[in-house]
Scaffold this motif. Structure first.
Motif, short mmCIF file in Angstrom:
data_model
loop_
_atom_site.label_atom_id
_atom_site.label_comp_id
_atom_site.label_asym_id
_atom_site.label_seq_id
_atom_site.Cartn_x
_atom_site.Cartn_y
_atom_site.Cartn_z
N THR A 276 0.84 -1.20 0.00
CA THR A 276 0.00 0.00 0.00
C THR A 276 0.87 1.25 0.00
N GLY A 277 1.91 1.25 0.80
CA GLY A 277 2.82 2.40 0.82
C GLY A 277 3.49 2.63 -0.52
N ALA A 278 3.90 1.56 -1.17
CA ALA A 278 4.53 1.68 -2.49
C ALA A 278 3.54 2.21 -3.52
N ALA A 279 2.30 1.73 -3.47
CA ALA A 279 1.29 2.20 -4.42
C ALA A 279 0.98 3.68 -4.21
N LEU A 280 0.92 4.12 -2.96
CA LEU A 280 0.67 5.53 -2.68
C LEU A 280 1.83 6.41 -3.13
N ARG B 54 1.70 9.33 -6.03
CA ARG B 54 2.18 10.69 -5.75
C ARG B 54 3.28 11.09 -6.73
N ALA B 55 4.18 10.16 -7.04
CA ALA B 55 5.27 10.46 -7.97
C ALA B 55 4.73 10.70 -9.38
N ARG B 56 3.74 9.92 -9.80
CA ARG B 56 3.15 10.13 -11.13
C ARG B 56 2.44 11.47 -11.21
N ALA B 57 1.78 11.87 -10.14
CA ALA B 57 1.10 13.17 -10.12
C ALA B 57 2.13 14.30 -10.19
N ARG B 58 3.23 14.17 -9.47
CA ARG B 58 4.28 15.19 -9.52
C ARG B 58 4.91 15.26 -10.90
N LEU B 59 5.14 14.11 -11.52
CA LEU B 59 5.71 14.08 -12.86
C LEU B 59 4.76 14.73 -13.86
N ALA B 60 3.48 14.44 -13.75
CA ALA B 60 2.49 15.04 -14.65
C ALA B 60 2.47 16.55 -14.46
N ALA B 61 2.60 17.02 -13.23
CA ALA B 61 2.60 18.46 -12.98
C ALA B 61 3.86 19.11 -13.55
N ILE B 62 4.96 18.41 -13.53
CA ILE B 62 6.20 18.95 -14.08
C ILE B 62 6.14 18.97 -15.61
#
Length: 54
Positions: free
Chosen positions: A23-27, A31-39
């Motif tokens: 669960t921690g890895a999935a979260l 979060r990393a994908r959202a940050r990458l999309a924002a960048i």
């Protein structure tokens, strides 16, 4: 004397830890994908506008 409580506890802890770590890895991945999309979003808009990225 039975070893069943020990075996059940060991399997329970193993499964519980796997669920927690998974669960921690999935979260973190979400979060990393959202940050990458924002960048990436502004750089794509800049390229569409004719401004080259460095």
């Amino acid at each position: 004397m039975t070893h069943l409580p020990y075996i059940v506890a060991a399997y329970g802890m193993t499964i519980g830890l796997a669920v927690i770590l998974g669960t921690g890895a999935a979260l973190r991945l979400r979060r990393a994908r959202a940050r990458l999309a924002a960048i990436e979003r502004p750089s794509r808009a800049e390229r569409a506008g004719g401004v080259s990225a460095p």
